[in-house]
Design a protein around this motif. Structure first.
Motif, short mmCIF file in Angstrom:
data_model
loop_
_atom_site.label_atom_id
_atom_site.label_comp_id
_atom_site.label_asym_id
_atom_site.label_seq_id
_atom_site.Cartn_x
_atom_site.Cartn_y
_atom_site.Cartn_z
N CYS A 16 -13.60 -43.06 -88.17
CA CYS A 16 -14.59 -44.00 -87.64
C CYS A 16 -14.41 -45.41 -88.20
CB CYS A 16 -16.01 -43.50 -87.88
SG CYS A 16 -16.40 -43.21 -89.63
N LYS A 19 -11.62 -46.87 -86.09
CA LYS A 19 -11.70 -46.73 -84.63
C LYS A 19 -12.93 -47.41 -84.03
CE LYS A 19 -10.60 -42.75 -82.71
NZ LYS A 19 -10.52 -41.28 -82.47
N TRP A 20 -14.05 -47.51 -84.78
CA TRP A 20 -15.30 -47.93 -84.17
C TRP A 20 -15.39 -49.44 -84.01
CZ3 TRP A 20 -19.85 -44.39 -86.17
CH2 TRP A 20 -19.63 -43.09 -85.69
N TYR A 24 -13.99 -50.00 -78.53
CA TYR A 24 -13.94 -48.54 -78.57
C TYR A 24 -15.32 -47.94 -78.36
CZ TYR A 24 -13.16 -43.80 -80.37
OH TYR A 24 -13.12 -42.43 -80.51
N LEU A 25 -16.32 -48.46 -79.08
CA LEU A 25 -17.68 -47.93 -78.94
C LEU A 25 -18.20 -48.15 -77.53
CD1 LEU A 25 -19.30 -49.04 -82.32
CD2 LEU A 25 -18.70 -46.72 -81.64
N GLY A 29 -18.74 -44.63 -76.28
CA GLY A 29 -20.16 -44.35 -76.53
C GLY A 29 -20.95 -44.08 -75.27
N LEU A 104 -18.33 -39.24 -80.04
CA LEU A 104 -18.05 -39.93 -81.30
C LEU A 104 -18.06 -38.97 -82.49
CD1 LEU A 104 -20.28 -43.11 -80.83
CD2 LEU A 104 -17.81 -42.94 -80.49
N ASP A 107 -15.09 -38.42 -84.87
CA ASP A 107 -14.58 -39.57 -85.62
C ASP A 107 -15.16 -39.68 -87.02
OD1 ASP A 107 -13.28 -40.21 -83.26
OD2 ASP A 107 -14.71 -41.77 -82.69
#
Length: 291
Positions: A16, A19-20, A24-25, A29, A104, A107
């Motif tokens: 996370c 990646k976040w 990406y989110l 998401g 998510l 992650d």
């Protein structure tokens, strides 16, 4: 065992932290509607409610919260956003990022410093830059996992509650860096503990420790709460994890009844017996084991 806050660095939180990103989110998401706080000021106040509740698709929230100025907005182009994720039915379900945001889940790894059966909730938090959350306490232990961005966290010991001008679980003192000491003279006696959380840091916040949080940058965090006390000590209807333990609530109700009874006496007597009650509480209930 010392029941004191602690910053943990180098914990394996999964992918996370890398990646976040906003992109990406926004993509992973999803577009599910989420309830958010929207404020035109940086210091949010839960007592006076200087914010409004609105809903946005999750991807739109992430994009807006990362912006300084908004082309689309509810109140003003520089409004601030704050997400505190909720369960599917907030009256019945606790927040759990693994259930509300399943794509998510893979992650992030939660720090394993408590037993799985103690787990209570995992709260997804997203904040606009410079947004400040009011000083408050929670009744359960928790980890504040700072996934991305930077936060400044100021903490106060439960033993300093008498200096914080409480309204329920929250302090009336909003500006803790430049407080109005004419209005809140005792606040200067409260000893503050401060830390800066970088991406990947984890802060252990013991139950009852007051904390005030400023998002110095756009950031994403997850609070993981667990039951430090046996399950039967907590209110089963509490999905937010912020209701006082059942015994504390009962004691407060008994105290209210006692104060109403004292009100039957003239002021001089009422004052005398109230002071005796305070001394009795200090003698019987105050701990000698804390600083």
């Amino acid at each position: 065992l010392q029941r004191k806050p602690l910053v943990l660095e180098g914990i394996d939180l999964g992918t996370c932290t890398s990646k976040w990103t906003v992109d990406y989110l926004s993509q992973v998401g999803g577009t599910k509607e989420v309830k958010i706080h929207v404020a035109t000021v940086e210091q949010m106040d839960f007592i006076s409610k200087n914010f409004v509740y609105r809903t946005l698709p999750f991807d739109k929230l992430v994009q807006r919260a990362a912006e300084e100025k908004h082309k689309e907005f509810f109140i003003s182009e520089d409004e601030k956003y704050y997400l505190r994720s909720l369960g599917e039915d907030p009256r019945k379900d606790v927040a759990d990022i693994r259930k509300q945001f399943p794509l998510l889940e893979g992650d992030i790894k939660f720090p394993k410093f408590f037993k799985e059966e103690q787990f209570f909730s995992s709260v997804f938090r997203i904040s606009s830059p410079r947004l400040q959350l009011w000083t408050h306490y929670d009744v359960m232990d928790n980890f504040l996992v700072q996934v991305t961005g930077k936060k400044r966290v100021t903490l106060f010991s439960p033993r300093d509650a008498q200096y914080l001008y409480l309204s329920g679980t929250k302090s009336e003192v909003l500006n803790i860096d430049n407080p109005d000491l004419a209005k809140y003279p005792l606040f200067s006696k409260a000893r503050r503990y401060e830390c800066t959380l970088e991406a990947g840091d984890v802060l252990f916040i013991p139950a009852l420790w007051f904390h005030n949080v400023i998002s110095e940058e756009f950031g994403v965090g997850v609070n993981v709460f667990w039951k430090h006390l046996p399950s039967e000590c907590y209110d089963k209807t509490d999905t937010y994890g912020n209701k006082d333990p059942k015994a504390a609530s009962r004691a407060a109700q008994i105290l209210d009844r006692a104060l109403k009874t004292l009100a039957e006496l003239p002021e001089e007597y009422r004052d005398f017996y109230a002071r005796r009650m305070v001394l009795h509480i200090q003698d019987k209930a105050y701990s000698k084991n804390f600083e």
